[in-house]
Structures are given as structure tokens and as C-alpha cells.
Design an enzyme around this catalytic site. Sequence first.
Site, mmCIF file in Angstrom:
data_model
loop_
_atom_site.group_PDB
_atom_site.id
_atom_site.type_symbol
_atom_site.label_atom_id
_atom_site.label_comp_id
_atom_site.label_asym_id
_atom_site.label_seq_id
_atom_site.Cartn_x
_atom_site.Cartn_y
_atom_site.Cartn_z
ATOM 1 N N PRO A 1 10.255 -3.061 -34.506
ATOM 2 C CA PRO A 1 10.843 -1.921 -35.221
ATOM 3 C C PRO A 1 11.945 -2.381 -36.166
ATOM 4 O O PRO A 1 12.783 -3.194 -35.785
ATOM 5 C CB PRO A 1 11.422 -1.057 -34.092
ATOM 6 C CG PRO A 1 11.580 -1.984 -32.939
ATOM 7 C CD PRO A 1 10.505 -3.014 -33.062
ATOM 8 N N CYS B 1 14.677 -0.732 -39.037
ATOM 9 C CA CYS B 1 15.281 0.340 -39.823
ATOM 10 C C CYS B 1 15.076 0.070 -41.305
ATOM 11 O O CYS B 1 15.282 -1.052 -41.768
ATOM 12 C CB CYS B 1 16.783 0.408 -39.560
ATOM 13 S SG CYS B 1 17.196 1.042 -37.946
ATOM 14 N N ALA C 1 13.716 2.427 -35.322
ATOM 15 C CA ALA C 1 14.528 3.275 -34.451
ATOM 16 C C ALA C 1 14.555 4.689 -35.037
ATOM 17 O O ALA C 1 15.039 4.902 -36.142
ATOM 18 C CB ALA C 1 15.946 2.714 -34.363
ATOM 19 N N GLN D 1 9.620 3.857 -32.090
ATOM 20 C CA GLN D 1 10.759 3.555 -31.227
ATOM 21 C C GLN D 1 11.699 4.754 -31.212
ATOM 22 O O GLN D 1 12.200 5.160 -32.259
ATOM 23 C CB GLN D 1 11.502 2.314 -31.746
ATOM 24 C CG GLN D 1 12.572 1.838 -30.776
ATOM 25 C CD GLN D 1 13.407 0.698 -31.331
ATOM 26 O OE1 GLN D 1 13.876 0.766 -32.464
ATOM 27 N NE2 GLN D 1 13.608 -0.343 -30.544
ATOM 28 N N TYR E 1 23.150 0.261 -28.453
ATOM 29 C CA TYR E 1 22.985 1.693 -28.709
ATOM 30 C C TYR E 1 23.092 2.459 -27.382
ATOM 31 O O TYR E 1 23.325 1.860 -26.329
ATOM 32 C CB TYR E 1 21.671 1.943 -29.463
ATOM 33 C CG TYR E 1 21.696 1.245 -30.815
ATOM 34 C CD1 TYR E 1 22.680 1.568 -31.756
ATOM 35 C CD2 TYR E 1 20.797 0.234 -31.136
ATOM 36 C CE1 TYR E 1 22.755 0.912 -32.979
ATOM 37 C CE2 TYR E 1 20.864 -0.437 -32.361
ATOM 38 C CZ TYR E 1 21.838 -0.085 -33.269
ATOM 39 O OH TYR E 1 21.931 -0.747 -34.475
ATOM 40 N N ARG F 1 12.576 -1.415 -24.830
ATOM 41 C CA ARG F 1 13.284 -2.571 -25.420
ATOM 42 C C ARG F 1 14.653 -2.663 -24.789
ATOM 43 O O ARG F 1 15.420 -1.697 -24.783
ATOM 44 C CB ARG F 1 13.408 -2.454 -26.935
ATOM 45 C CG ARG F 1 14.286 -3.553 -27.522
ATOM 46 C CD ARG F 1 14.200 -3.681 -29.027
ATOM 47 N NE ARG F 1 13.089 -4.540 -29.411
ATOM 48 C CZ ARG F 1 12.970 -5.134 -30.601
ATOM 49 N NH1 ARG F 1 13.875 -4.933 -31.529
ATOM 50 N NH2 ARG F 1 11.948 -5.907 -30.885
HETATM 51 C C1 LIG Z 1 15.817 -4.949 -41.424
HETATM 52 C C2 LIG Z 1 15.873 -4.931 -39.925
HETATM 53 C C3 LIG Z 1 15.933 -3.721 -39.251
HETATM 54 C C4 LIG Z 1 15.927 -3.676 -37.859
HETATM 55 N N1 LIG Z 1 15.881 -2.478 -37.200
HETATM 56 C C5 LIG Z 1 15.667 -2.436 -35.874
HETATM 57 C C6 LIG Z 1 15.359 -1.229 -35.217
HETATM 58 O O1 LIG Z 1 15.193 -0.170 -35.835
HETATM 59 N N2 LIG Z 1 15.192 -1.258 -33.867
HETATM 60 C C7 LIG Z 1 15.315 -2.431 -33.152
HETATM 61 O O2 LIG Z 1 15.161 -2.403 -31.929
HETATM 62 N N3 LIG Z 1 15.557 -3.595 -33.755
HETATM 63 C C8 LIG Z 1 15.715 -3.628 -35.096
HETATM 64 N N4 LIG Z 1 15.871 -4.835 -35.725
HETATM 65 C C9 LIG Z 1 15.752 -6.066 -34.931
HETATM 66 C C10 LIG Z 1 14.309 -6.585 -35.000
HETATM 67 O O3 LIG Z 1 13.391 -5.644 -34.488
HETATM 68 C C11 LIG Z 1 14.159 -7.921 -34.251
HETATM 69 O O4 LIG Z 1 14.397 -7.701 -32.888
HETATM 70 C C12 LIG Z 1 15.105 -8.997 -34.783
HETATM 71 O O5 LIG Z 1 15.156 -8.979 -36.193
HETATM 72 C C13 LIG Z 1 14.670 -10.386 -34.338
HETATM 73 O O6 LIG Z 1 13.348 -10.652 -34.770
HETATM 74 P P1 LIG Z 1 13.049 -11.609 -36.057
HETATM 75 O O7 LIG Z 1 13.749 -12.926 -35.805
HETATM 76 O O8 LIG Z 1 11.540 -11.735 -36.059
HETATM 77 O O9 LIG Z 1 13.560 -10.938 -37.280
HETATM 78 C C14 LIG Z 1 15.918 -4.893 -37.121
HETATM 79 C C15 LIG Z 1 15.895 -6.110 -37.808
HETATM 80 C C16 LIG Z 1 15.853 -6.142 -39.191
HETATM 81 C C17 LIG Z 1 15.772 -7.476 -39.889
#
Ligand SMILES: Cc1cc2nc3c(=O)[nH]c(=O)nc-3n(C[C@H](O)[C@H](O)[C@H](O)COP(=O)(O)O)c2cc1C
Length: 356
Positions: A23, A25, A57, A99, A182, A230
Amino acid sequence: MAHLFEPLRLRDVEFRNRIMVSPMCQYSSVNGMANDWHFVHLGSRAVGGASLVMVEATAVTSEGRISPMDMGIWSDAHVEPFRPIFRFITERGAVPGIQLAHAGRKASTGEPWKGGHAVSAAEGGWTPIYAPSAIAFAEGWQTPKALTVTEIAELVRCFALAAQRAEAAGAKLIEIHAAHGYLLHTFLSPLSNHRTDQYGGTFENRTCALREVLAAIRKVWPEGYPISVRISSTDWHENGWMIEDSIALARMLKPLGADIIDCSSGGLVPNVRIPVGPGYQTLFAQRIRQEGEIPTISVGMITDPAQADHIIRTGQADAVMLARQLLRDPYWPLHAAKALGHDMAWPLQYERAKPR
Ligand SMILES: Cc1cc2nc3c(=O)[nH]c(=O)nc-3n(C[C@H](O)[C@H](O)[C@H](O)COP(=O)(O)O)c2cc1C
């Protein structure tokens, strides 16, 4: 076949491979509504071959948004704009997930590209914000109001209502956001939960709000559809929530109807040292899977096909979630298939571009 491309079944839902969209944002909603940006953003990742395409989210109440531009599902009016998105994801062979979230004491902040700071009412933010205890996330952030027991019951109801709306919109997987500092995470951690009632103190009490949310969602969410939770597997703080707590929690959540635990970490308190690097959270998924005896998702700096396949092949997790790598390349699953020697069908429209 590369293990990364073996199908996965959770309840009645089949995932075509083990690659899931984490997920993320988008800070692109007005009044919490999904729009064309989300259609293209999420739709592209379904075209790219991921098995689960998860909506960011999505706030179960308007004051539970992280930012004023967050996605929401706090009213029936939010259902309709999701429908074409979920239909398209399904038509492309992926599972649409959402989510469900409440930002708690990290609500009312601005876009990350403007610094992600707390924003006042004049800047489009809001007050009050809510948390288990009246403890601000950090200096310069709003101090939340401690929720009353009645307000907690109302929030639990809002999560269940949101799940019903998600089903009406066509979602097939719900993820409960209980990570990253959160609302539900702040109930879990002794650093942010100083309550003395049935929602604070002991491990049993601190996990109560999350267990109530899960049970309320399970009651209304179709029996055949899975629920992911999560969590932040650790707060990376010596007095905080620990991996052993996560394992104990996972054991509690399974009988309440959780099907898979999405193992993230951190976000509860600032200024902690996190050993960020490739697969830095995978050990958590492995321990929760083995000791918690429940399927897990590994997330966090998974970028390489061989690395992702290794996680599945060695039984560290049942699926991998990618976030930033899928922003860089929505077709990562198609490319990973090629790299691992797996013959994955490309969308017919793109077939002539498939590397042979
Ligand atoms: C642009 C962006 C928005 C994110 N929004 C959420 C979110 O809405 N909910 C969430 O649980 N994690 C959110 N995360 C965290 C990611 O889901 C993920 O857990 C984190 O970036 C690590 O994974 P990665 O190394 O593949 O980027 C966000 C990350 C990024 C980069």
C-alpha cells in the site's frame, strides 16, 4: 517454476504469484475520493503482473486521514469511485485489496514532498486528533486527545462499516493497518499507550483494540475473503514493542480470522536507529511465520528477482510486497519472470514487446 511465481491461495482467493503491491499513499484524493490517478496507478500495476494490488492506507473516518489528500472510505459515497478500479484489477487477473487505516496521533500532516509536517487547520489540517493516550508523536506535532471507551467502540464500528463498503466496491482482501505509528499500532506499544483501563497496561489489554477491530471486520467480511494485518514487527526501541510481542500477537490474531501477517517495522517513535538495507525486515516475516504459525508477507527493500525468489524458496515468507520498486517499474513482475526463466503471459496488447 520459480517459487516466486507459484500461486498462493488464502481462503477462496487465488493469487497468481507471490508478488504483491504494497500500500502506498498517493496524496491525490479530494475528500477521500478515488479518482483517475488511482485508476491508472493501481491499474498499471495489475497490468504489470502483480498478484495483489493494494489500495493505499484508506481512512475509516475523515479525521483518521494522515493528510487532507488521503484516500478514505468513511461514507457510502466513497464506494462508487472504487468500483471501476477494482473491476479493472480483477479483469487483469489480480486481486484487489484495500488497506483500512486510522492515522491516530500522526493524523493531519502535509504532503511528504512539502516535508510531511503536522499541518494546522488553516493549512487544511484538523483538530482534535485521537490516540490511546495524550502523547504527541514528536515535538511540533499535535497532542492527541485520549480516546474514551465509547469512542473506541465507535472506531471499531467504523472499521467494520468500511469493510462492508470495501466489499460493495469489489475488494477481495482487506489489510488492517496496525503499523508505522498509526492508531492501532499506538495501542500496541507501551511507548504510546499509557492507559490504565481495559485497553492499556498488559499485553492482553494493549492488543485489545486491534483484536476488536479484526473480530468486527471478520464478522461482516465474507468468509471466503482473506484478511491481512500489517504490523510493525518491532519499534526498534528497547522499551517498545518487540518481535516476541509480534509473534505472540500473530498467534492471537489467527483464531480471530487473520489469514496473513504483513511484517513491516518502525514508525512509532522518531530518532531510532534502523538497519535499513536489502531485506532488512525479512527476518521478522520468517520468525512470525515459523513461531507464530501463520502465513506472512515480507516487505522492505526487496528489489531484485533472485532476492524475492529466495525469500519464498527458503520459506522466509509466503509472499513479498514491493513498494518503491513497483513505482520505479510497474512491470517488475513481468521482468522478474524473464529474469527467473519463468514464462509469464504478457497482456495480449503488449505481447509483441515480450522479450524472447
Ligand atoms: C510513496 C509511499 C507511500 C506509502 N504509503 C503507505 C501506506 O499507505 N500504507 C503503508 O502501510 N505503508 C505505506 N508505505 C510503506 C510501503 O508500503 C513499504 O512498506 C515501504 O516503502 C518499504 O517497502 P519498499 O522498500 O519496497 O519501498 C508507503 C511507502 C511509500 C514509498
